[in-house]
Write a protein that holds these residues in place. Sequence first.
Motif, PDB file in Angstrom:
ATOM      1  N   ASP A  83       0.803  -1.381  -0.013  1.00 26.48           N
ATOM      2  CA  ASP A  83      -0.143  -0.017   0.081  1.00 26.48           C
ATOM      3  C   ASP A  83       0.668   1.014   0.040  1.00 26.48           C
ATOM      4  O   ASP A  83       0.633   2.133  -0.819  1.00 26.48           O
ATOM      5  N   ALA A  86       2.179   1.494  -3.563  1.00 30.11           N
ATOM      6  CA  ALA A  86       1.214   2.347  -4.209  1.00 30.11           C
ATOM      7  C   ALA A  86       0.821   3.581  -4.100  1.00 30.11           C
ATOM      8  O   ALA A  86       0.952   4.458  -5.110  1.00 30.11           O
ATOM      9  N   GLY A  87       0.771   4.094  -2.841  1.00 29.17           N
ATOM     10  CA  GLY A  87       0.605   5.521  -2.493  1.00 29.17           C
ATOM     11  C   GLY A  87       2.101   6.535  -3.082  1.00 29.17           C
ATOM     12  O   GLY A  87       1.724   7.350  -3.632  1.00 29.17           O
ATOM     13  N   VAL A  89       3.981   5.491  -5.699  1.00 32.39           N
ATOM     14  CA  VAL A  89       3.665   5.505  -7.067  1.00 32.39           C
ATOM     15  C   VAL A  89       2.623   6.637  -7.690  1.00 32.39           C
ATOM     16  O   VAL A  89       3.017   7.298  -8.521  1.00 32.39           O
ATOM     17  N   ARG A  90       1.736   6.480  -7.010  1.00 35.52           N
ATOM     18  CA  ARG A  90       0.362   7.589  -7.208  1.00 35.52           C
ATOM     19  C   ARG A  90       1.060   9.049  -7.265  1.00 35.52           C
ATOM     20  O   ARG A  90       0.634   9.871  -7.851  1.00 35.52           O
ATOM     21  N   GLN A  91       1.761   9.088  -5.931  1.00 33.72           N
ATOM     22  CA  GLN A  91       2.156  10.467  -5.667  1.00 33.72           C
ATOM     23  C   GLN A  91       3.159  11.172  -6.691  1.00 33.72           C
ATOM     24  O   GLN A  91       3.136  12.144  -7.255  1.00 33.72           O
ATOM     25  N   GLY A  93       3.531   9.664  -9.714  1.00 33.69           N
ATOM     26  CA  GLY A  93       2.806   9.890 -11.110  1.00 33.69           C
ATOM     27  C   GLY A  93       1.872  10.884 -11.233  1.00 33.69           C
ATOM     28  O   GLY A  93       1.052  11.041 -12.232  1.00 33.69           O
ATOM     29  N   GLY A  95      -0.863  11.380  -9.473  1.00 37.13           N
ATOM     30  CA  GLY A  95      -2.501  10.802  -9.271  1.00 37.13           C
ATOM     31  C   GLY A  95      -3.007  10.142 -10.311  1.00 37.13           C
ATOM     32  O   GLY A  95      -4.109   9.698 -10.241  1.00 37.13           O
ATOM     33  N   ARG A  96      -2.119   9.493 -11.353  1.00 31.92           N
ATOM     34  CA  ARG A  96      -2.592   8.989 -12.382  1.00 31.92           C
ATOM     35  C   ARG A  96      -2.845   7.489 -12.074  1.00 31.92           C
ATOM     36  O   ARG A  96      -2.177   6.883 -11.474  1.00 31.92           O
TER      37      ARG A  96
END
Length: 96
Positions: A83, A86-87, A89-91, A93, A95-96
């Motif tokens: 988790d 994943a957070g 990577v989102r940060q 990226g 938010g994509r």
Amino acid sequence: MPVHLTFPQLAVLTVLAVASIAWLIFVTRILRRSRSGREARTVLPAPPVPPVLPVLPVLPALPRQRQSGPGRETVELTAAERDAFAGLVRQLGGGR
């Protein structure tokens, strides 16, 4: 003395010029000595012999390459680590 050369540059240039002239004299004397020695030793004309090229060992241009890379390493992540990753990577990226 040229204006665009410093004294150390001019000194190095002079040393290189003298060394190259000394090398030329040395090589010329060696070649003359070997040629005159060969002519003095030859008494009777020898039959013509075809030139034989020396056989040199074959050296590879590059060392042998590994056929495969290093073994893969895997690490099992816990649910919290997945988790968090994943957070991240989102940060990164956006938010994509």
